[in-house]
Write a protein that holds these residues in place. Sequence first.
Motif, mmCIF file in Angstrom:
data_model
loop_
_atom_site.group_PDB
_atom_site.id
_atom_site.type_symbol
_atom_site.label_atom_id
_atom_site.label_comp_id
_atom_site.label_asym_id
_atom_site.label_seq_id
_atom_site.Cartn_x
_atom_site.Cartn_y
_atom_site.Cartn_z
ATOM 1 N N TYR A 32 0.838 -1.196 0.000
ATOM 2 C CA TYR A 32 0.000 0.000 0.000
ATOM 3 C C TYR A 32 0.872 1.245 0.000
ATOM 4 O O TYR A 32 1.823 1.363 0.774
ATOM 5 C CB TYR A 32 -0.923 0.022 1.223
ATOM 6 N N ARG A 33 0.561 2.160 -0.893
ATOM 7 C CA ARG A 33 1.240 3.454 -0.935
ATOM 8 C C ARG A 33 0.171 4.520 -0.963
ATOM 9 O O ARG A 33 -0.607 4.622 -1.915
ATOM 10 C CB ARG A 33 2.116 3.549 -2.186
ATOM 11 N N ALA B 71 2.733 9.215 -2.091
ATOM 12 C CA ALA B 71 3.239 9.070 -3.456
ATOM 13 C C ALA B 71 3.382 10.421 -4.137
ATOM 14 O O ALA B 71 4.349 10.653 -4.885
ATOM 15 C CB ALA B 71 2.300 8.166 -4.258
ATOM 16 N N ALA C 87 -0.681 4.639 -7.038
ATOM 17 C CA ALA C 87 -1.381 5.160 -5.868
ATOM 18 C C ALA C 87 -2.655 5.894 -6.267
ATOM 19 O O ALA C 87 -3.695 5.766 -5.601
ATOM 20 C CB ALA C 87 -0.456 6.093 -5.083
ATOM 21 N N GLU D 217 -6.246 4.423 -5.232
ATOM 22 C CA GLU D 217 -7.072 5.262 -4.372
ATOM 23 C C GLU D 217 -8.472 5.415 -4.977
ATOM 24 O O GLU D 217 -9.482 5.373 -4.258
ATOM 25 C CB GLU D 217 -6.431 6.630 -4.184
#
Length: 265
Positions: free
Chosen positions: A140-141, A146, A248, A252
């Motif tokens: 997960y970033r 990011a 990311a 998201e």
Amino acid sequence: MCCPSATFAVWSSAWLHGAAASDDVLDALLSWGEAHDVVAADPAAADAFELPLAFNRAATPVQLLVALRAQSATNLQLVLPVPGDVRGLGGGGPFTESALRSGEAAVLPELGFGVVPQAIAEGLMRWTVFSLTNRTQPEYRGLAEAEHGLTDAIRASAGALQTLDVASDRRGVRAELSARLRSAPDVQWPAGTPGRSLRVLQRAEEITAILAIAQTDDPGGALSASATVRRAEALRPLSDAVRDARCAAVNEAVRVFADQADRTP
């Protein structure tokens, strides 16, 4: 723009969670080819998704969408692997090899499958579903992290390239940049896609165009072999930051569509 896997991940997630129609998904994919078909790379993927194996008559994207819903898919993750960085691919094997060749994939970590697009003919995109060697949750970033990493990489690379005198006096560079951006596929995103994700994707696209110009055969003052190597080393962190930012931003958006559906009474 990003890539076909990003379009597939975001639009499929919007459809799975009631924020888009199936026709919207199919229309979005047209940015990457006039026709799309789907096959399975192995018997496990063929059985789970009710898809034909490769070299048989291919299925349609609609069949893949129906299979995703039947499998209760909720979390499609974008991965953009390069040699030396295969995070999120679930180990080696045919899927990893195919994703590396393509430079992209959409992963279903909970289900243990991945999907790789490949342009196999003019206007024809083939999507191949693979079983993962290992079910590995992509790292997960966070989008904010990011985005900050991208900003830091821009500053670091700018300083290094200025030292190398790369393209500092290149004529027509602004026009070349504009032309590259105009030539990119006109990709649309579903209503409800987070604004910050869209901003990061747009910024990543602009930086990708700049990177392409910096890597061309006319690199300003960096004409020697040693300078070319130093230029590549200076640009590598920025390329990595762009990949992280794109993943990311897309992931998201997928998360937001899932969360919105969970909150719907």
